[in-house]
Design an enzyme around this catalytic site. Structure first.
Site, PDB file in Angstrom:
ATOM      1  N   TYR A 164      24.674 -15.311  -8.721  1.00  0.00           N
ATOM      2  CA  TYR A 164      25.970 -14.640  -8.909  1.00  0.00           C
ATOM      3  C   TYR A 164      27.045 -15.584  -9.477  1.00  0.00           C
ATOM      4  O   TYR A 164      27.765 -15.249 -10.421  1.00  0.00           O
ATOM      5  CB  TYR A 164      26.414 -14.081  -7.550  1.00  0.00           C
ATOM      6  CG  TYR A 164      27.702 -13.330  -7.560  1.00  0.00           C
ATOM      7  CD1 TYR A 164      27.781 -12.042  -8.072  1.00  0.00           C
ATOM      8  CD2 TYR A 164      28.866 -13.899  -7.041  1.00  0.00           C
ATOM      9  CE1 TYR A 164      28.984 -11.342  -8.060  1.00  0.00           C
ATOM     10  CE2 TYR A 164      30.060 -13.210  -7.019  1.00  0.00           C
ATOM     11  CZ  TYR A 164      30.120 -11.939  -7.537  1.00  0.00           C
ATOM     12  OH  TYR A 164      31.299 -11.255  -7.525  1.00  0.00           O
ATOM     13  N   LYS A 168      29.093 -15.651 -13.212  1.00  0.00           N
ATOM     14  CA  LYS A 168      30.553 -15.588 -13.331  1.00  0.00           C
ATOM     15  C   LYS A 168      31.068 -16.758 -14.172  1.00  0.00           C
ATOM     16  O   LYS A 168      31.939 -16.589 -15.027  1.00  0.00           O
ATOM     17  CB  LYS A 168      31.211 -15.610 -11.935  1.00  0.00           C
ATOM     18  CG  LYS A 168      30.979 -14.344 -11.126  1.00  0.00           C
ATOM     19  CD  LYS A 168      31.734 -13.161 -11.721  1.00  0.00           C
ATOM     20  CE  LYS A 168      31.643 -11.917 -10.898  1.00  0.00           C
ATOM     21  NZ  LYS A 168      32.135 -10.731 -11.598  1.00  0.00           N
ATOM     22  N   GLU A 206      28.221  -4.965   2.076  1.00  0.00           N
ATOM     23  CA  GLU A 206      29.543  -5.208   2.661  1.00  0.00           C
ATOM     24  C   GLU A 206      29.795  -6.695   2.902  1.00  0.00           C
ATOM     25  O   GLU A 206      28.896  -7.448   3.221  1.00  0.00           O
ATOM     26  CB  GLU A 206      29.706  -4.419   3.964  1.00  0.00           C
ATOM     27  CG  GLU A 206      28.764  -4.790   5.087  1.00  0.00           C
ATOM     28  CD  GLU A 206      27.377  -4.140   4.976  1.00  0.00           C
ATOM     29  OE1 GLU A 206      27.039  -3.616   3.905  1.00  0.00           O
ATOM     30  OE2 GLU A 206      26.637  -4.192   5.969  1.00  0.00           O
ATOM     31  N   ALA A 208      32.204  -9.820   4.860  1.00  0.00           N
ATOM     32  CA  ALA A 208      32.457 -10.069   6.293  1.00  0.00           C
ATOM     33  C   ALA A 208      33.582  -9.204   6.884  1.00  0.00           C
ATOM     34  O   ALA A 208      33.387  -8.637   7.963  1.00  0.00           O
ATOM     35  CB  ALA A 208      32.727 -11.558   6.509  1.00  0.00           C
ATOM     36  N   LYS A 215      31.197  -3.358  12.837  1.00  0.00           N
ATOM     37  CA  LYS A 215      30.440  -3.718  14.047  1.00  0.00           C
ATOM     38  C   LYS A 215      31.284  -3.522  15.302  1.00  0.00           C
ATOM     39  O   LYS A 215      30.783  -3.061  16.331  1.00  0.00           O
ATOM     40  CB  LYS A 215      29.952  -5.171  13.946  1.00  0.00           C
ATOM     41  CG  LYS A 215      28.802  -5.321  12.940  1.00  0.00           C
ATOM     42  CD  LYS A 215      28.362  -6.758  12.793  1.00  0.00           C
ATOM     43  CE  LYS A 215      27.294  -6.894  11.722  1.00  0.00           C
ATOM     44  NZ  LYS A 215      26.788  -8.271  11.576  1.00  0.00           N
ATOM     45  N   ARG A 301      35.716 -22.326   2.676  1.00  0.00           N
ATOM     46  CA  ARG A 301      36.298 -21.985   1.365  1.00  0.00           C
ATOM     47  C   ARG A 301      37.711 -21.458   1.569  1.00  0.00           C
ATOM     48  O   ARG A 301      37.972 -20.703   2.505  1.00  0.00           O
ATOM     49  CB  ARG A 301      35.435 -20.918   0.687  1.00  0.00           C
ATOM     50  CG  ARG A 301      36.036 -20.378  -0.593  1.00  0.00           C
ATOM     51  CD  ARG A 301      35.140 -19.340  -1.241  1.00  0.00           C
ATOM     52  NE  ARG A 301      33.965 -19.930  -1.822  1.00  0.00           N
ATOM     53  CZ  ARG A 301      32.837 -19.241  -2.057  1.00  0.00           C
ATOM     54  NH1 ARG A 301      32.741 -17.966  -1.711  1.00  0.00           N
ATOM     55  NH2 ARG A 301      31.807 -19.829  -2.612  1.00  0.00           N
TER      56      ARG A 301
HETATM   57  N1  GDD Z   1      28.638  -9.996   4.951  1.00  0.00           N
HETATM   58  C1  GDD Z   1      28.640 -10.434   6.216  1.00  0.00           C
HETATM   59  N2  GDD Z   1      28.256  -9.608   7.223  1.00  0.00           N
HETATM   60  N3  GDD Z   1      28.983 -11.727   6.453  1.00  0.00           N
HETATM   61  C2  GDD Z   1      28.996 -12.154   7.723  1.00  0.00           C
HETATM   62  C3  GDD Z   1      28.650 -11.332   8.804  1.00  0.00           C
HETATM   63  C4  GDD Z   1      28.250  -9.981   8.547  1.00  0.00           C
HETATM   64  O1  GDD Z   1      27.937  -9.205   9.427  1.00  0.00           O
HETATM   65  N4  GDD Z   1      28.759 -12.063   9.944  1.00  0.00           N
HETATM   66  C5  GDD Z   1      29.164 -13.269   9.583  1.00  0.00           C
HETATM   67  N5  GDD Z   1      29.287 -13.358   8.227  1.00  0.00           N
HETATM   68  C6  GDD Z   1      29.634 -14.575   7.480  1.00  0.00           C
HETATM   69  C7  GDD Z   1      28.658 -14.890   6.343  1.00  0.00           C
HETATM   70  O2  GDD Z   1      27.487 -15.502   6.858  1.00  0.00           O
HETATM   71  C8  GDD Z   1      29.513 -15.847   5.519  1.00  0.00           C
HETATM   72  O3  GDD Z   1      29.386 -17.153   6.009  1.00  0.00           O
HETATM   73  C9  GDD Z   1      30.932 -15.344   5.745  1.00  0.00           C
HETATM   74  O4  GDD Z   1      30.873 -14.414   6.835  1.00  0.00           O
HETATM   75  C10 GDD Z   1      31.507 -14.624   4.551  1.00  0.00           C
HETATM   76  O5  GDD Z   1      30.566 -13.694   4.107  1.00  0.00           O
HETATM   77  P1  GDD Z   1      30.853 -12.637   2.935  1.00  0.00           P
HETATM   78  O6  GDD Z   1      32.187 -12.028   3.128  1.00  0.00           O
HETATM   79  O7  GDD Z   1      29.682 -11.717   2.879  1.00  0.00           O
HETATM   80  O8  GDD Z   1      30.756 -13.509   1.614  1.00  0.00           O
HETATM   81  P2  GDD Z   1      31.454 -14.831   0.993  1.00  0.00           P
HETATM   82  O9  GDD Z   1      32.870 -15.016   1.401  1.00  0.00           O
HETATM   83  O10 GDD Z   1      30.557 -15.988   1.261  1.00  0.00           O
HETATM   84  O11 GDD Z   1      31.388 -14.476  -0.533  1.00  0.00           O
HETATM   85  C11 GDD Z   1      31.983 -13.253  -0.921  1.00  0.00           C
HETATM   86  O12 GDD Z   1      33.204 -13.485  -1.521  1.00  0.00           O
HETATM   87  C12 GDD Z   1      33.128 -14.067  -2.785  1.00  0.00           C
HETATM   88  C13 GDD Z   1      34.516 -14.304  -3.315  1.00  0.00           C
HETATM   89  O13 GDD Z   1      35.216 -15.101  -2.468  1.00  0.00           O
HETATM   90  C14 GDD Z   1      30.992 -12.507  -1.759  1.00  0.00           C
HETATM   91  O14 GDD Z   1      31.330 -11.132  -1.808  1.00  0.00           O
HETATM   92  C15 GDD Z   1      30.935 -12.979  -3.151  1.00  0.00           C
HETATM   93  O15 GDD Z   1      30.241 -11.991  -3.912  1.00  0.00           O
HETATM   94  C16 GDD Z   1      32.351 -13.134  -3.674  1.00  0.00           C
HETATM   95  O16 GDD Z   1      32.304 -13.675  -4.963  1.00  0.00           O
END
Ligand code: GDD
Length: 348
Positions: A164, A168, A206, A208, A215, A301
């Site tokens: 991904y 980008k 979805e 986080a 949840k 991040r």
């Molecule tokens: N999705 C998700 N679901 N994440 C969880 C959960 C859950 O139930 N529980 C804990 N997490 C933790 C993940 O393991 C990760 O460390 C953190 O929450 C953030 O997960 P996400 O929101 O899924 O993704 P991200 O922040 O690593 O990346 C997202 O954001 C980017 C832009 O900042 C992604 O959507 C990327 O596609 C996007 O570019």
């Protein structure tokens, strides 16, 4: 003088009304909100998305709505006909659970950007926007839990998120070269985890904030006091509410800025801290069951927004607890309406 003034106003206003925007990815989360915002400003909006119309988060019958695949050049040519400006919000994406397991699918989104850019030249589009991501940043700079906000230059030397993030970063550069070689005006923004109502909250894509809202809502409904959390919960992120995203995006799009900019919040929180905020919102305490084998992404991040703040005086306004409350309240109504296992938003 009054008549001349009124005529000037009329022509200025007509000019704005006459602008035609294409929103690629109009059936998605950011795309849907953007269409609504552009319509409220009086613009003519053409919408395109690969999803069947019944799965669009927001659908406005008065617009021209194309349900087709923008990876195909012919469809890009059709969608860009008579268009002044393009916002490309289209890509095959999701939270960590999706992007870690669908790298080839994510990289194929390069075809959307490529073919839209080519079509811009043929149909003489005036300006093109590409939605990039915080996933372009070098992984080595995101190894600690609380890190200083990532600055735009931290994307290089390149070591983005596999799949991904590479797509980008490559597409960002393609925009730059279309500007240099063909004179096409482009704008590129790196979004930092955008969240809010009318987005995906189940089905695997979805992110986080939505996943944890869901949840906790379900735990409370089912009177179960535990939820699954991916990782150890100490990993950090910053999250940007959709209204801030829309305002910042349009501000940059309408400006003279041609570089690549971050758009996000610098309110960096751990996942455990976000859960505590949700516990307050829901007035419900949960036990966290950590799942260390689930997708975790980078350790820490956050977004440094100094550049946009300095040049455009843009800053995020909505604090995480307020944005989460709006998201939680919306989702609660959705789940009450549609049941706990099924969402009309699950199809990609
Ligand atoms: N999705 C998700 N679901 N994440 C969880 C959960 C859950 O139930 N529980 C804990 N997490 C933790 C993940 O393991 C990760 O460390 C953190 O929450 C953030 O997960 P996400 O929101 O899924 O993704 P991200 O922040 O690593 O990346 C997202 O954001 C980017 C832009 O900042 C992604 O959507 C990327 O596609 C996007 O570019």
């Amino acid at each position: 003088i009054l008549i001349v003034w009124q005529l000037c106003n009329y022509y200025y206003y007509s000019f704005i009304i006459m602008s035609t925007y294409l929103v690629a990815g109009a059936g998605g989360f950011i795309g849907g909100h953007l269409v609504k915002s552009l319509m409220s400003q009086g613009h003519n909006v053409i919408c395109a998305d690969v999803k069947p119309l019944q799965y669009w988060f927001q659908l406005f019958d008065e617009n021209k709505n194309y349900s087709f695949d923008l990876k195909e050049y012919e469809n890009c040519l059709k969608a860009t006909k008579g268009v002044d400006y393009i916002y490309n919000m289209a890509c095959n994406m999701g939270g960590m659970g999706f992007i870690e397991n669908n790298k080839a699918e994510c990289m194929l989104s390069v075809l959307i950007n490529t073919n839209l850019l080519r079509a811009c030249l043929i149909n003489k589009v005036k300006k093109y926007f590409f939605s990039s991501s915080a996933c372009v940043y070098n992984a080595k700079k995101q190894k600690e839990v609380f890190i200083p906000g990532l600055k735009e230059e931290d994307a290089y030397p390149a070591e983005p998120e596999d799949g991904y993030g590479w797509e980008k970063l490559f597409s960002e550069r393609m925009c730059r070269h279309f500007t240099e070689d063909f004179g096409l005006e482009t704008r590129v923004i790196r979004y930092h985890n955008v969240y809010g109502p009318m987005g995906t909250y189940d089905g695997g894509r979805e992110k986080a904030p939505a996943a944890l809202c869901r949840k906790i809502i379900l735990a409370k409904m089912n009177k179960s006091n535990s939820i699954d959390v991916w990782g150890d919960g100490e990993q950090t992120r910053s999250f940007m509410f959709i209204d801030d995203c829309l305002e910042g995006t349009q501000k940059i799009f309408n400006s003279k800025l041609t570089d690549v900019y971050n758009l996000g919040s610098d309110e960096q929180v751990s996942i455990n801290q976000m859960i505590s905020i949700l516990e307050e919102i829901s007035n419900f305490k949960v036990e966290k069951k950590y799942q260390l084998d689930k997708p975790k992404g980078v350790r820490g991040r956050s977004s440094n927004n100094d550049l946009v703040k300095k040049i455009l005086n843009w800053s995020y306004k909505i604090r995480l607890k307020d944005g989460l409350k709006m998201t939680y309240d919306w989702m609660k109504i959705e789940i009450d309406k549609h049941g706990s296992n099924i969402s009309r938003f699950t199809k990609s």
